[in-house]
Design an enzyme around this catalytic site. Structure first.
Site, PDB file in Angstrom:
ATOM      1  N   ASP A  20      58.404  26.176  46.726  1.00 26.21           N
ATOM      2  CA  ASP A  20      57.111  26.537  47.355  1.00 26.21           C
ATOM      3  C   ASP A  20      57.466  27.914  47.975  1.00 26.21           C
ATOM      4  O   ASP A  20      58.519  27.955  48.825  1.00 26.21           O
ATOM      5  CB  ASP A  20      56.788  25.488  48.566  1.00 26.21           C
ATOM      6  N   ASP A  36      51.944  29.901  43.923  1.00 25.38           N
ATOM      7  CA  ASP A  36      53.157  30.019  44.728  1.00 25.38           C
ATOM      8  C   ASP A  36      53.902  28.587  44.632  1.00 25.38           C
ATOM      9  O   ASP A  36      54.876  28.596  45.576  1.00 25.38           O
ATOM     10  CB  ASP A  36      52.801  30.362  46.400  1.00 25.38           C
ATOM     11  N   GLU A  37      53.530  27.725  43.985  1.00 30.64           N
ATOM     12  CA  GLU A  37      54.329  26.531  44.001  1.00 30.64           C
ATOM     13  C   GLU A  37      54.567  25.905  42.763  1.00 30.64           C
ATOM     14  O   GLU A  37      53.501  25.935  42.007  1.00 30.64           O
ATOM     15  CB  GLU A  37      53.709  25.360  45.122  1.00 30.64           C
TER      16      GLU A  37
END
Length: 355
Positions: free
Chosen positions: A8, A103-104
């Site tokens: 993350d 983003d993860e």
């Protein structure tokens, strides 16, 4: 035994802005809309978070709480570009990568773990590569399952690395707030707290029949997750379940014709996305938020799937007509299409319903 990582990025949008513009380094940065036009915070740097600012907060509130913050308009094309660079690093480690957002992602590194190379070592390698090649920090959770790895990645942000050893999943989760558990939203957490359930350990201690009473068919799954057990695989292909577009209005709107124009533009945006994805759906949803922040959706399921703007708009306008009225002011509108699939060979009559 599996070895799962949840990676993350730390304050991703804001971190990209700080990296691209050195003048922003060390300053509180808010990425999002204008504080004077009902913008919201898409991301807040850690310097801004010290003032209690968080994502999804109205920008006007965030600006009051952190008056020295630098407000930056989002650059989603740039974020996608950086996200692709990071994903390339992940894929260079393992082909088993499940992106969750820009983003993860989850990574299954089971096949790479040996007595000489533990999952923790692989996580450290990934963190070092992201820092060296992209210039950003990333937090990683390591566990035997997805749900625990996701909780672990948030445990020591920013630039964190939290390893939950095999067999220690339940003990790791037990003291954490029940809202930390995957699938437990704010409303469910509030209800559980009225029952005296404040931690995941207290939830895990409930009997099997209690879970079925509270969560219905999801009961067994929630019980397993509360005990740190989760056999969901890392999926490299994620099925799109819905396509939507929404807008927060600069001022409350009550006039039907103005609302119609907004819905028409949103329908066009959804149609362009559907065309690019080769999708068509049978359920059209209209999301509405009133001036008092009451938010609700109305949806219609039709016989044949749609993808063209005019078809989506026709259904959405019909819903709008039933909801708009004198004295009813709206601050947000959204249009969505779901229930994807080919046109049925034997069409049935349309079904109408609210959710």
């Amino acid at each position: 035994m599996r070895h799962i990582l949840h990676a993350d990025m730390d304050a991703f949008y804001a971190s990209v802005e700080q990296r691209d513009n050195p003048d922003l380094a060390g300053k509180p940065v808010l990425v999002g809309g204008s504080p004077t036009s009902r913008g919201v915070v898409a991301a807040a740097s850690y310097e801004a978070r010290r003032f209690g600012v968080h994502s999804a907060m109205p920008m006007s509130v965030a600006a009051r709480q952190c008056p020295r913050a630098v407000i930056v308009r989002p650059r989603f094309d740039r974020y996608r570009e950086v996200s692709e660079q990071i994903r390339a690093i992940f894929l260079g480690v393992t082909p088993l990568v499940e992106p969750l957002s820009l983003d993860e992602a989850y990574l299954d590194v089971t096949a790479l773990v040996t007595p000489e190379r533990e999952a923790e070592s692989i996580a450290r390698e990934i963190k070092a590569r992201v820092r060296a090649d992209v210039g950003l920090t990333i937090s990683v959770g390591v566990s035997t399952c997805k749900s625990v790895a996701k909780v672990a990645s948030d445990f020591d942000k920013p630039d964190g690395l939290t390893v939950v050893p095999p067999g220690g999943e339940a003990a790791f989760l037990a003291p954490l707030a029940v809202r930390k558990l995957w699938g437990i939203g704010p409303k469910t957490a509030a209800r559980l707290e009225t029952e005296g359930i404040h931690t995941i350990g207290q939830l895990a201690a409930r009997p099997d029949e209690w879970f079925s009473g509270w969560f219905g068919k999801r009961g067994p799954e929630v019980r397993l997750m509360a005990n740190g057990q989760d056999d969901h695989p890392v999926s490299t292909e994620r099925e799109t379940k819905s396509v939507s577009a929404e807008t927060t209005l600069a001022e409350d709107v009550s006039e039907l014709e103005e609302l119609r124009d907004i819905v028409r533009r949103l329908s066009d945006r959804v149609a362009r996305h559907l065309e690019g994805s080769g999708l068509q759906g049978r359920t059209v949803t209209l999301k509405l938020r009133l001036s008092d922040f009451t938010t609700f959706t109305r949806q219609v399921t039709i016989a044949a799937p749609v993808s063209e703007a005019s078809e989506i708009d026709t259904v959405a306008q019909g819903i709008l007509e039933r909801e708009a009225g004198p004295g009813r002011w709206f601050r947000l509108l959204g249009v969505g299409v779901s229930h994807f699939g080919p046109a049925p060979e034997n069409p049935q009559l349309a079904l109408f319903g609210d959710d």
